[in-house]
Design a protein around this motif. Structure first.
Motif, PDB file in Angstrom:
ATOM      1  N   GLN A 102       0.826  -1.207   0.000  1.00 17.07           N
ATOM      2  CA  GLN A 102       0.000   0.000   0.000  1.00 17.07           C
ATOM      3  C   GLN A 102       0.861   1.258   0.000  1.00 17.07           C
ATOM      4  OE1 GLN A 102      -3.135   0.526  -0.382  1.00 17.07           O
ATOM      5  NE2 GLN A 102      -4.131  -1.439  -0.019  1.00 17.07           N
ATOM      6  N   VAL A 103       1.955   1.252   0.753  1.00 14.15           N
ATOM      7  CA  VAL A 103       2.856   2.409   0.801  1.00 14.15           C
ATOM      8  C   VAL A 103       3.370   2.748  -0.593  1.00 14.15           C
ATOM      9  CG1 VAL A 103       5.175   3.143   1.517  1.00 14.15           C
ATOM     10  CG2 VAL A 103       3.582   2.247   3.211  1.00 14.15           C
ATOM     11  N   LEU A 104       3.848   1.746  -1.310  1.00  6.41           N
ATOM     12  CA  LEU A 104       4.359   1.993  -2.661  1.00  6.41           C
ATOM     13  C   LEU A 104       3.261   2.511  -3.585  1.00  6.41           C
ATOM     14  CD1 LEU A 104       6.845  -0.924  -3.466  1.00  6.41           C
ATOM     15  CD2 LEU A 104       7.348   1.448  -2.865  1.00  6.41           C
ATOM     16  N   HIS A 105       2.078   1.940  -3.455  1.00  2.00           N
ATOM     17  CA  HIS A 105       0.951   2.380  -4.279  1.00  2.00           C
ATOM     18  C   HIS A 105       0.627   3.856  -4.021  1.00  2.00           C
ATOM     19  CE1 HIS A 105      -2.897   2.395  -6.353  1.00  2.00           C
ATOM     20  NE2 HIS A 105      -3.466   2.872  -5.260  1.00  2.00           N
ATOM     21  N   ILE A 106       0.606   4.241  -2.754  1.00  2.00           N
ATOM     22  CA  ILE A 106       0.274   5.625  -2.380  1.00  2.00           C
ATOM     23  C   ILE A 106       1.319   6.605  -2.924  1.00  2.00           C
ATOM     24  CG2 ILE A 106       0.068   7.208  -0.413  1.00  2.00           C
ATOM     25  CD1 ILE A 106      -1.135   4.765   1.142  1.00  2.00           C
ATOM     26  N   PHE A 107       2.590   6.285  -2.761  1.00  2.00           N
ATOM     27  CA  PHE A 107       3.641   7.191  -3.230  1.00  2.00           C
ATOM     28  C   PHE A 107       3.688   7.258  -4.755  1.00  2.00           C
ATOM     29  CE2 PHE A 107       5.464   6.957   1.095  1.00  2.00           C
ATOM     30  CZ  PHE A 107       5.733   8.306   1.282  1.00  2.00           C
ATOM     31  N   ASN A 108       3.424   6.152  -5.418  1.00  2.00           N
ATOM     32  CA  ASN A 108       3.396   6.166  -6.883  1.00  2.00           C
ATOM     33  C   ASN A 108       2.247   7.025  -7.410  1.00  2.00           C
ATOM     34  OD1 ASN A 108       5.636   4.520  -7.196  1.00  2.00           O
ATOM     35  ND2 ASN A 108       4.441   2.629  -7.210  1.00  2.00           N
ATOM     36  N   LYS A 109       1.162   7.063  -6.647  1.00  2.00           N
ATOM     37  CA  LYS A 109      -0.016   7.826  -7.053  1.00  2.00           C
ATOM     38  C   LYS A 109       0.135   9.315  -6.755  1.00  2.00           C
ATOM     39  CE  LYS A 109      -5.029   8.035  -6.271  1.00  2.00           C
ATOM     40  NZ  LYS A 109      -6.165   7.471  -5.479  1.00  2.00           N
ATOM     41  N   SER A 111       2.729  12.166  -6.399  1.00  2.00           N
ATOM     42  CA  SER A 111       4.125  12.536  -6.650  1.00  2.00           C
ATOM     43  C   SER A 111       4.641  13.628  -5.727  1.00  2.00           C
ATOM     44  CB  SER A 111       4.282  12.993  -8.104  1.00  2.00           C
ATOM     45  OG  SER A 111       3.483  14.145  -8.364  1.00  2.00           O
ATOM     46  N   LYS A 112       3.735  14.411  -5.110  1.00  2.00           N
ATOM     47  CA  LYS A 112       4.162  15.497  -4.226  1.00  2.00           C
ATOM     48  C   LYS A 112       4.120  15.102  -2.744  1.00  2.00           C
ATOM     49  CE  LYS A 112       2.861  19.207  -7.409  1.00  2.00           C
ATOM     50  NZ  LYS A 112       2.074  20.457  -7.583  1.00  2.00           N
ATOM     51  N   LEU A 113       3.812  13.839  -2.482  1.00  2.00           N
ATOM     52  CA  LEU A 113       3.710  13.367  -1.109  1.00  2.00           C
ATOM     53  C   LEU A 113       5.095  13.073  -0.549  1.00  2.00           C
ATOM     54  CD1 LEU A 113       1.744  12.495   1.171  1.00  2.00           C
ATOM     55  CD2 LEU A 113       1.840  10.174   0.205  1.00  2.00           C
ATOM     56  N   GLY A 114       5.399  13.640   0.635  1.00  2.00           N
ATOM     57  CA  GLY A 114       6.694  13.418   1.263  1.00  2.00           C
ATOM     58  C   GLY A 114       6.659  12.415   2.395  1.00  2.00           C
ATOM     59  N   ALA A 115       5.542  12.365   3.121  1.00  2.00           N
ATOM     60  CA  ALA A 115       5.428  11.446   4.256  1.00  2.00           C
ATOM     61  C   ALA A 115       3.975  11.064   4.460  1.00  2.00           C
ATOM     62  CB  ALA A 115       5.985  12.099   5.525  1.00  2.00           C
ATOM     63  N   VAL A 116       3.745   9.822   4.898  1.00  2.00           N
ATOM     64  CA  VAL A 116       2.381   9.352   5.115  1.00  2.00           C
ATOM     65  C   VAL A 116       2.353   8.357   6.273  1.00  2.00           C
ATOM     66  CG1 VAL A 116       2.590   7.437   3.453  1.00  2.00           C
ATOM     67  CG2 VAL A 116       0.331   8.382   3.959  1.00  2.00           C
ATOM     68  N   GLY A 117       1.240   8.354   6.982  1.00  2.00           N
ATOM     69  CA  GLY A 117       1.009   7.385   8.049  1.00  2.00           C
ATOM     70  C   GLY A 117      -0.442   6.974   8.029  1.00  2.00           C
ATOM     71  N   GLY A 118      -0.802   6.045   8.876  1.00  2.00           N
ATOM     72  CA  GLY A 118      -2.180   5.566   8.892  1.00  2.00           C
ATOM     73  C   GLY A 118      -2.678   5.280  10.282  1.00  2.00           C
ATOM     74  N   LYS A 119      -3.429   4.205  10.407  1.00  6.16           N
ATOM     75  CA  LYS A 119      -4.029   3.840  11.687  1.00  6.16           C
ATOM     76  C   LYS A 119      -3.036   3.044  12.532  1.00  6.16           C
ATOM     77  CE  LYS A 119      -8.722   3.559   9.762  1.00  6.16           C
ATOM     78  NZ  LYS A 119      -9.946   2.730   9.617  1.00  6.16           N
ATOM     79  N   SER A 120      -2.975   3.394  13.811  1.00  3.68           N
ATOM     80  CA  SER A 120      -2.164   2.657  14.778  1.00  3.68           C
ATOM     81  C   SER A 120      -3.107   2.133  15.847  1.00  3.68           C
ATOM     82  CB  SER A 120      -1.097   3.576  15.395  1.00  3.68           C
ATOM     83  OG  SER A 120      -0.346   2.891  16.373  1.00  3.68           O
ATOM     84  N   ILE A 121      -3.416   0.853  15.770  1.00  5.37           N
ATOM     85  CA  ILE A 121      -4.440   0.235  16.595  1.00  5.37           C
ATOM     86  C   ILE A 121      -3.795  -0.487  17.779  1.00  5.37           C
ATOM     87  CG2 ILE A 121      -6.432  -1.323  16.595  1.00  5.37           C
ATOM     88  CD1 ILE A 121      -6.624   1.103  14.669  1.00  5.37           C
ATOM     89  N   PRO A 122      -4.308  -0.307  18.996  1.00  4.64           N
ATOM     90  CA  PRO A 122      -3.669  -0.954  20.146  1.00  4.64           C
ATOM     91  C   PRO A 122      -3.863  -2.465  20.180  1.00  4.64           C
ATOM     92  CG  PRO A 122      -5.706   0.130  20.815  1.00  4.64           C
ATOM     93  CD  PRO A 122      -5.464   0.520  19.390  1.00  4.64           C
ATOM     94  N   LEU A 123      -2.823  -3.158  20.574  1.00  6.07           N
ATOM     95  CA  LEU A 123      -2.887  -4.581  20.886  1.00  6.07           C
ATOM     96  C   LEU A 123      -2.403  -4.714  22.325  1.00  6.07           C
ATOM     97  CD1 LEU A 123      -3.358  -7.521  20.057  1.00  6.07           C
ATOM     98  CD2 LEU A 123      -1.001  -7.587  19.207  1.00  6.07           C
ATOM     99  N   MET A 167       5.564   5.312  10.000  1.00  3.35           N
ATOM    100  CA  MET A 167       5.686   6.441   9.074  1.00  3.35           C
ATOM    101  C   MET A 167       6.475   6.040   7.833  1.00  3.35           C
ATOM    102  SD  MET A 167       7.488  10.206   9.386  1.00  3.35           S
ATOM    103  CE  MET A 167       7.012  10.488  11.078  1.00  3.35           C
ATOM    104  N   ALA A 168       5.935   6.395   6.678  1.00  2.00           N
ATOM    105  CA  ALA A 168       6.625   6.150   5.410  1.00  2.00           C
ATOM    106  C   ALA A 168       7.038   7.489   4.816  1.00  2.00           C
ATOM    107  CB  ALA A 168       5.715   5.401   4.450  1.00  2.00           C
TER     108      ALA A 168
END
Length: 305
Positions: A102-109, A111-123, A167-168
């Motif tokens: 998913q990370v690669l897909h998001i960055f390929n889509k 081009s101006k994105l420098g950093a991305v994160g998502g959900k951090s769910i507790p275990l 963080m990616a």
């Protein structure tokens, strides 16, 4: 071809939790040929390397960073990374199986994105106390919903900015941060063996934004963050909130976006006493932890004077 580098900074990790992190990576849908694994040993006890099995990933390596602190360990990993995309994984994170894909897909889509994160769910390893949810953000836990949020620099810190766990980053977007580190201008060293301070994630995000890149929250990225019983104790949480509040002020001040007035060091004890009553710190655990957070903010504002 290596497109992506996974970096795991670690210091004397819990073996069971660390193996869960590695197993999560082992199950990634992205072919091993397209990513590498770099474990950064930040002065762990002797014998650490022999206890870590990463042979299942042919593109893997354990490197050593003698300078104590999460910031130094991450910088070591960044310098070693061959991929154009970097994913920071803590030694208690379990990535969803499609995380790297998913990370690669998001960055390929984007081009101006420098950093991305998502959900951090507790275990949780044990049942959490009811009051703990008040401080989820301090434990690097969050869920901002199921919509993509993307933001640029507006002279303030974005609420949707990625957190350190998972963080990616585009490596080219890290250039100004790494350049700053090379000349010793990265002030925060994040956590060490003796401190629960943070701020390195925020510092990176601000540098990425200032360089003209966008940052984003993307719900397609999901990880589990293992929370052991120790991190749910009042004493631990009080120190965590205190230390993170202090370093948060320092990071904002270093970028000239601190919204609070600086204070004289001699006033700190008096402010802490007054805050004890304002927060009614004696009444319950939440109030006590919030009071400790206020104390950390006072210390940060005094440090920045």
């Amino acid at each position: 071809m290596i497109s992506l580098s996974v970096i795991i900074p670690t210091y004397n990790p819990d073996a069971e939790r660390f193996n869960k992190t590695l197993n999560g990576l082992k199950e990634q849908t992205l072919s091993f040929n397209h990513w590498e694994l770099i474990v950064v040993d930040n002065n762990s006890s002797s014998g650490f390397s022999s206890q870590v099995d990463i042979a299942w990933q042919p593109n893997s390596n354990i490197v050593h960073e003698p300078k104590q602190g999460l910031t130094f360990a991450r910088l070591k990993g960044f310098a070693e990374a061959r991929g154009a995309i970097i994913v920071i994984v803590d030694d208690d994170n379990i990535l969803a199986a499609d995380y790297l894909e998913q990370v690669l897909h998001i960055f390929n889509k984007e081009s101006k994105l420098g950093a991305v994160g998502g959900k951090s769910i507790p275990l949780f390893e044990t049942a959490p106390p009811e009051w703990l949810s008040t401080f989820y953000s301090n434990l690097a836990l969050r869920d901002l919903g199921d919509e993509v949020i993307m933001e640029g620099w507006s002279n303030k810190y974005p609420q949707s900015a990625p957190i350190g766990a998972g963080m990616a980053l585009r490596k080219t977007a890290l250039k100004t941060y790494m350049d700053k580190a090379l000349v010793g201008k990265v002030k925060t060293t994040d956590r060490t063996a003796l401190s629960l301070s943070s701020g390195g994630d925020n510092d990176m995000v601000i540098e990425v934004l200032k360089a003209g890149w966008l940052v984003a929250y993307h719900p397609a990225l999901t990880l589990q963050h293992v929370i052991p019983a120790k991190r749910m104790e009042t004493g631990y949480m009080a120190q965590l909130v205190n230390n993170t509040n202090r370093s948060w002020v320092q990071v904002l001040d270093s970028h000239g976006i601190n919204p609070w007035n600086k204070i004289a060091r001699w006033t700190v004890p008096l402010r802490k006493i007054k805050a004890w009553f304002t927060y009614k710190a004696w009444k319950n655990k939440v109030n006590f932890i919030r009071w400790q957070g206020a104390c950390g903010t006072f210390e940060g504002l005094a440090d920045s004077l």
